[in-house]
Design an enzyme around this catalytic site. Structure first.
Site, PDB file in Angstrom:
ATOM      1  N   SER A  78       0.850  -1.073   0.071  1.00 42.78           N
ATOM      2  CA  SER A  78      -0.013   0.048   0.110  1.00 42.78           C
ATOM      3  C   SER A  78       1.113   1.446   0.025  1.00 42.78           C
ATOM      4  O   SER A  78       2.037   1.143   0.605  1.00 42.78           O
ATOM      5  CB  SER A  78      -0.942   0.052   1.230  1.00 42.78           C
ATOM      6  OG  SER A  78      -1.836   1.174   1.242  1.00 42.78           O
ATOM      7  N   CYS A  79       0.457   2.226  -0.588  1.00 43.05           N
ATOM      8  CA  CYS A  79       1.170   3.574  -0.666  1.00 43.05           C
ATOM      9  C   CYS A  79       0.193   4.678  -0.949  1.00 43.05           C
ATOM     10  O   CYS A  79      -1.329   4.368  -0.703  1.00 43.05           O
ATOM     11  CB  CYS A  79       2.272   3.665  -1.499  1.00 43.05           C
ATOM     12  SG  CYS A  79       1.444   3.539  -3.379  1.00 43.05           S
ATOM     13  N   ALA A  80       0.200   5.646  -1.034  1.00 46.10           N
ATOM     14  CA  ALA A  80      -0.272   7.012  -1.500  1.00 46.10           C
ATOM     15  C   ALA A  80      -1.303   6.812  -2.684  1.00 46.10           C
ATOM     16  O   ALA A  80      -2.540   7.075  -2.900  1.00 46.10           O
ATOM     17  CB  ALA A  80      -0.030   8.397  -1.162  1.00 46.10           C
TER      18      ALA A  80
END
Length: 99
Positions: A78-80
């Site tokens: 997960s990331c932005a």
């Protein structure tokens, strides 16, 4: 066929129920500003390769979750926006992680 795919919110919940390891690859200051996913661990992208190469016992001691198995352990990154999580999946694949 790609070895990794985008996952929407419902897909993420399903994977979390299947005990997938969720790794947030954002930086610590980003987590402080926006929060983190429940039950995820934080390994910034710049540290990912080194940490996925840790021995299983040290990984578990550091992150309080078992290190994913290279052939059967499923990892969700997960990331932005998706760019770093896609890069994280490439790093994991290059380290012989299959899922």
């Amino acid at each position: 066929m790609s070895v990794y795919a985008n996952v929407d919110y419902d897909g993420l919940l399903e994977k979390m129920n299947r005990k997938s390891v969720v790794i947030d690859v954002r930086e610590c200051h980003e987590l402080a500003a926006t929060g983190s996913l429940p039950n995820s661990i934080n390994i910034p992208l710049s540290e990912l390769e080194n940490n996925l190469n840790l021995p299983a016992d040290i990984f578990e001691e550091k992150y309080k979750v078992p290190k994913p198995d290279k052939s059967n352990g499923e990892i969700v990154f997960s990331c932005a926006r998706g760019n770093r999580s896609r890069r994280a999946a490439e790093i994991a694949f290059n380290l012989d992680y299959k899922k």
